[in-house]
Write a protein that holds these residues in place. Sequence first.
Motif, mmCIF file in Angstrom:
data_model
loop_
_atom_site.group_PDB
_atom_site.id
_atom_site.type_symbol
_atom_site.label_atom_id
_atom_site.label_comp_id
_atom_site.label_asym_id
_atom_site.label_seq_id
_atom_site.Cartn_x
_atom_site.Cartn_y
_atom_site.Cartn_z
ATOM 1 N N THR A 285 0.859 -1.184 0.000
ATOM 2 C CA THR A 285 0.000 0.000 0.000
ATOM 3 C C THR A 285 0.895 1.234 0.000
ATOM 4 O OG1 THR A 285 -1.642 -1.200 1.296
ATOM 5 C CG2 THR A 285 -1.848 1.182 1.218
ATOM 6 N N TRP A 286 0.889 1.951 -1.108
ATOM 7 C CA TRP A 286 1.728 3.121 -1.245
ATOM 8 C C TRP A 286 0.995 4.350 -0.726
ATOM 9 C CZ3 TRP A 286 6.616 2.240 -2.457
ATOM 10 C CH2 TRP A 286 6.931 1.061 -3.125
ATOM 11 N N PRO A 287 1.704 5.268 -0.067
ATOM 12 C CA PRO A 287 1.039 6.489 0.415
ATOM 13 C C PRO A 287 0.727 7.422 -0.752
ATOM 14 C CG PRO A 287 3.389 6.611 0.846
ATOM 15 C CD PRO A 287 3.118 5.241 0.305
ATOM 16 N N THR A 288 -0.241 8.294 -0.516
ATOM 17 C CA THR A 288 -0.533 9.307 -1.531
ATOM 18 C C THR A 288 0.620 10.298 -1.564
ATOM 19 O OG1 THR A 288 -1.658 10.738 0.053
ATOM 20 C CG2 THR A 288 -3.011 9.089 -1.106
ATOM 21 N N TRP A 289 0.661 11.112 -2.623
ATOM 22 C CA TRP A 289 1.739 12.095 -2.767
ATOM 23 C C TRP A 289 1.706 13.089 -1.608
ATOM 24 C CZ3 TRP A 289 6.250 12.641 -4.630
ATOM 25 C CH2 TRP A 289 6.821 13.895 -4.812
ATOM 26 N N ALA A 290 0.519 13.535 -1.221
ATOM 27 C CA ALA A 290 0.398 14.497 -0.122
ATOM 28 C C ALA A 290 0.870 13.873 1.198
ATOM 29 C CB ALA A 290 -1.046 14.967 0.004
ATOM 30 N N GLU A 291 0.509 12.632 1.437
ATOM 31 C CA GLU A 291 0.937 11.963 2.658
ATOM 32 C C GLU A 291 2.450 11.756 2.670
ATOM 33 O OE1 GLU A 291 -0.247 8.092 5.373
ATOM 34 O OE2 GLU A 291 -0.737 8.080 3.240
ATOM 35 N N ALA A 292 3.014 11.414 1.528
ATOM 36 C CA ALA A 292 4.471 11.236 1.446
ATOM 37 C C ALA A 292 5.192 12.548 1.727
ATOM 38 C CB ALA A 292 4.852 10.698 0.071
ATOM 39 N N GLN A 293 4.670 13.650 1.210
ATOM 40 C CA GLN A 293 5.281 14.952 1.471
ATOM 41 C C GLN A 293 5.186 15.312 2.955
ATOM 42 O OE1 GLN A 293 3.071 17.358 -1.315
ATOM 43 N NE2 GLN A 293 4.863 17.544 -2.637
ATOM 44 N N ARG A 294 4.027 15.079 3.557
ATOM 45 C CA ARG A 294 3.829 15.392 4.971
ATOM 46 C C ARG A 294 4.770 14.570 5.844
ATOM 47 N NH1 ARG A 294 1.000 13.189 9.016
ATOM 48 N NH2 ARG A 294 0.060 11.613 7.686
ATOM 49 N N LEU A 295 4.883 13.286 5.547
ATOM 50 C CA LEU A 295 5.760 12.427 6.329
ATOM 51 C C LEU A 295 7.230 12.797 6.137
ATOM 52 C CD1 LEU A 295 3.960 9.006 5.828
ATOM 53 C CD2 LEU A 295 3.962 10.437 7.870
ATOM 54 N N THR A 296 7.593 13.235 4.942
ATOM 55 C CA THR A 296 8.965 13.666 4.676
ATOM 56 C C THR A 296 9.311 14.896 5.506
ATOM 57 O OG1 THR A 296 8.886 12.771 2.436
ATOM 58 C CG2 THR A 296 10.566 14.438 2.880
ATOM 59 N N VAL A 297 8.375 15.835 5.605
ATOM 60 C CA VAL A 297 8.603 17.035 6.412
ATOM 61 C C VAL A 297 8.754 16.657 7.887
ATOM 62 C CG1 VAL A 297 7.529 19.170 7.237
ATOM 63 C CG2 VAL A 297 7.496 18.617 4.807
ATOM 64 N N ILE A 298 7.916 15.744 8.358
ATOM 65 C CA ILE A 298 8.000 15.308 9.755
ATOM 66 C C ILE A 298 9.362 14.675 10.034
ATOM 67 C CG2 ILE A 298 7.092 13.647 11.417
ATOM 68 C CD1 ILE A 298 4.304 14.193 10.203
ATOM 69 N N VAL A 299 9.825 13.815 9.144
ATOM 70 C CA VAL A 299 11.129 13.163 9.327
ATOM 71 C C VAL A 299 12.252 14.201 9.306
ATOM 72 C CG1 VAL A 299 12.794 11.602 8.240
ATOM 73 C CG2 VAL A 299 10.406 10.913 8.463
ATOM 74 N N ALA A 300 12.166 15.172 8.400
ATOM 75 C CA ALA A 300 13.198 16.209 8.320
ATOM 76 C C ALA A 300 13.243 17.040 9.599
ATOM 77 C CB ALA A 300 12.955 17.100 7.106
ATOM 78 N N VAL A 301 12.080 17.421 10.118
ATOM 79 C CA VAL A 301 12.032 18.233 11.342
ATOM 80 C C VAL A 301 12.605 17.451 12.523
ATOM 81 C CG1 VAL A 301 10.450 19.268 13.031
ATOM 82 C CG2 VAL A 301 10.135 19.724 10.592
ATOM 83 N N PHE A 302 12.190 16.209 12.688
ATOM 84 C CA PHE A 302 12.722 15.413 13.797
ATOM 85 C C PHE A 302 14.214 15.149 13.634
ATOM 86 C CE2 PHE A 302 8.284 14.394 14.845
ATOM 87 C CZ PHE A 302 8.337 14.599 16.212
ATOM 88 N N SER A 303 14.694 15.023 12.414
ATOM 89 C CA SER A 303 16.130 14.830 12.196
ATOM 90 C C SER A 303 16.921 16.057 12.637
ATOM 91 C CB SER A 303 16.411 14.541 10.720
ATOM 92 O OG SER A 303 15.833 13.327 10.337
ATOM 93 N N VAL A 304 16.410 17.236 12.310
ATOM 94 C CA VAL A 304 17.078 18.474 12.718
ATOM 95 C C VAL A 304 17.046 18.613 14.241
ATOM 96 C CG1 VAL A 304 16.927 21.004 12.632
ATOM 97 C CG2 VAL A 304 16.707 19.660 10.534
ATOM 98 N N VAL A 305 15.900 18.330 14.855
ATOM 99 C CA VAL A 305 15.778 18.421 16.310
ATOM 100 C C VAL A 305 16.741 17.449 16.984
ATOM 101 C CG1 VAL A 305 14.224 17.983 18.261
ATOM 102 C CG2 VAL A 305 13.418 19.300 16.292
ATOM 103 N N LEU A 306 16.805 16.229 16.499
ATOM 104 C CA LEU A 306 17.722 15.242 17.079
ATOM 105 C C LEU A 306 19.178 15.664 16.893
ATOM 106 C CD1 LEU A 306 18.026 12.524 18.511
ATOM 107 C CD2 LEU A 306 18.089 11.464 16.263
ATOM 108 N N ALA A 307 19.508 16.196 15.725
ATOM 109 C CA ALA A 307 20.879 16.653 15.486
ATOM 110 C C ALA A 307 21.248 17.787 16.437
ATOM 111 C CB ALA A 307 21.038 17.105 14.036
ATOM 112 N N LEU A 308 20.319 18.717 16.665
ATOM 113 C CA LEU A 308 20.586 19.810 17.598
ATOM 114 C C LEU A 308 20.731 19.301 19.026
ATOM 115 C CD1 LEU A 308 18.188 22.552 16.193
ATOM 116 C CD2 LEU A 308 20.695 22.521 16.096
#
Length: 62
Positions: A17-40
């Motif tokens: 089951t592949w995510p929709t394009w909008a869901e993939a974008q939303r999840l990508t932003v969430i992963v990017a934000v948490f990655s930056v927070v963890l790095a900091l």
Amino acid sequence: MLNYIKESYNELTNHVTWPTWAEAQRLTVIVAVFSVVLALAVWGVDSVFSKVISQYFEWIKA
């Protein structure tokens, strides 16, 4: 080997089951934000420990 590739392709196209394009974008932003927070957070802890260790060696050197 060829059978493995065919079965893998079949699995990906028919059973995943592949995510929709909008869901993939939303999840990508969430992963990017948490990655930056963890790095900091890691940078902050590293900075604190670095200063503590430097202070410790200054203390034992005196």
